[in-house]
Design an enzyme around this catalytic site. Sequence first.
Site, short mmCIF file in Angstrom:
data_model
loop_
_atom_site.label_atom_id
_atom_site.label_comp_id
_atom_site.label_asym_id
_atom_site.label_seq_id
_atom_site.Cartn_x
_atom_site.Cartn_y
_atom_site.Cartn_z
CG ASP A 136 35.36 0.80 -20.67
OD1 ASP A 136 35.93 1.33 -21.44
OD2 ASP A 136 35.21 -0.46 -20.89
CG HIS A 137 39.79 5.06 -21.21
ND1 HIS A 137 40.36 3.86 -20.92
CD2 HIS A 137 40.46 5.57 -22.28
CE1 HIS A 137 41.28 3.43 -21.83
NE2 HIS A 137 41.40 4.64 -22.72
CG HIS A 164 38.58 -0.70 -23.26
ND1 HIS A 164 38.17 0.03 -22.16
CD2 HIS A 164 40.09 -0.63 -22.93
CE1 HIS A 164 38.90 0.46 -21.24
NE2 HIS A 164 40.27 -0.16 -21.79
C1 BG6 Z 1 43.94 0.68 -20.91
C2 BG6 Z 1 44.49 -0.69 -20.87
O1 BG6 Z 1 42.49 0.34 -20.48
O2 BG6 Z 1 43.50 0.96 -22.30
C3 BG6 Z 1 45.86 -0.39 -21.64
O3 BG6 Z 1 44.84 -1.05 -19.82
C4 BG6 Z 1 45.75 0.41 -23.04
O4 BG6 Z 1 46.65 -1.68 -21.66
C5 BG6 Z 1 44.81 1.52 -22.94
O5 BG6 Z 1 46.83 0.43 -23.38
C6 BG6 Z 1 44.45 1.96 -24.26
O6 BG6 Z 1 43.79 3.20 -24.21
P1 BG6 Z 1 43.63 4.18 -25.22
O7 BG6 Z 1 42.73 5.18 -24.98
O8 BG6 Z 1 44.88 4.92 -25.55
O9 BG6 Z 1 43.33 3.35 -26.65
#
Ligand code: BG6
Length: 492
Positions: free
Chosen positions: A179-180, A242
Amino acid sequence: MIARIIAVEPFDIVVFGATGDLSQRKLLPALYERDKAGQVPPGARIIGTSRRPMSDAEFRDFARKAILQHVPSAEQSGTVLDDFLARLSYVPVDVAASKGWDGLGEALGDDAGRIRIFYLATSPDLFGEICDQLGAHGLVTERARVVVEKPIGKDLDSARALNDAIGRVFPEESIYRIDHYLGKETVQNLMALRFANALFEPLWNSSHIDHVQITVAESLGVEGRAGYYDGAGALRDMVQNHILQLLCLVAMEPPTSMEAAALSDEKLKVLKALKPITDGMVNTTTVRGQYRAGASAGGAVPGYLEELGDNTSHTETFVALKAQIDNWRWANVPFYLRTGKRLAARMSEIVVTFRAIPHSVFDESAGVISQNHLVIRLQPDEGVKLWLMIKDPGPGGMRLQHVPLDMSFAKAFNVRNPDAYERLVMDVVRGNQSLFMRRDVVEQAWTWVDPIIEAWKASKEPPKPYTAGTWGPSAAIALIERDGRTWHEDED
Ligand code: BG6
């Protein structure tokens, strides 16, 4: 301030889907940055695979372009890039046709003591087959690890099936579910703030906290991903993973250590304590929205249905929810959650609002006494602000002002803010699962999300429209204002 670099053991990383979007935008740049920082040891290898036939030289060329395009030019260095590219090789593997596995085996060799990472940057439909084939070809050595990206399923049943398929080949200790958001610097800072300071913990409960808001707002639309997105929607795409992970980090009890198992145990308890949102409550505690044409970043943008080319879709591009955690610490403290595409700004933050003072000793001329709040800003302008009341400086009586104690990380530390993937990929090499999602945590999150999706389906109501470039449908404002509260706006 200089960030400390601790070199890792030599490793091999096999990237499935090496020519895809994730590999180009995130993985190759992240590995390059870590190499440039001196963290990747000599002899570490990166093996790209995909269905496409390609030579090593062609893959290196492809990777060079990806890095030049996605790494900020100030961080590029020609010599480092050449050395980095020399680590790369390519093996075509056609998963569906079951071709190429022997070639991958040859490229990896038979050093069983070496760390071996299989990064599945492919569609989840292929996860099971890839794992089966890795197992069948004897490529899963004792030090092998597999990394998978969301979506882990589209509901509890499909998540279980996917987890079963991966688990047939890899033990849970070798599975890294990314989960980044957990790799974002401020998210880790939230844990430092809570558990490395004596100040907050005694106040971190329903006696002192009025409510919590978590906002993950994006200004972009679905950006060519309408095919995937239409089958998912904002609740599955952002909340199930997230936002619930962020909620867990705010709400969990102090874990006994930062070990992965201790963290996952505490997160699981929070998710289990989330009050189910059932049919009867869905209209008062959730709002779904879908953007219509509007303006974003100064230009006109089409609506979601136009982008999709299908005006019957009920997929939500915005969701706001009021969640309750039924436990001793959080009884009656609402957690307001919202996320959406094509909103007024790209902005993610957690706002913890403390209770109002019980009685004011100041007279009216002092002005309004605002509640203290702690704002943890994930992006942009990462940092933490603690809003306090102080006296307006100078003579002229007692007038009060609401001002922040401001710790903007960029200003305070003057270091590059690494991308979440840099941290996460190196954690896989180090064998540290603390920032990854354990199977039961993912499945418990689905257990809470599934009934909301069911209730929406049953209601047959379309999502509420909102104009691109705004903060979502007015019903989302009403959701929080009904409780006498408002969504936090930056007061700077
Ligand atoms: C991803 C989603 O997990 O996270 C995308 O699938 C979203 O839809 C993205 O745009 C958002 O990541 P960040 O790091 O740009 O906030």
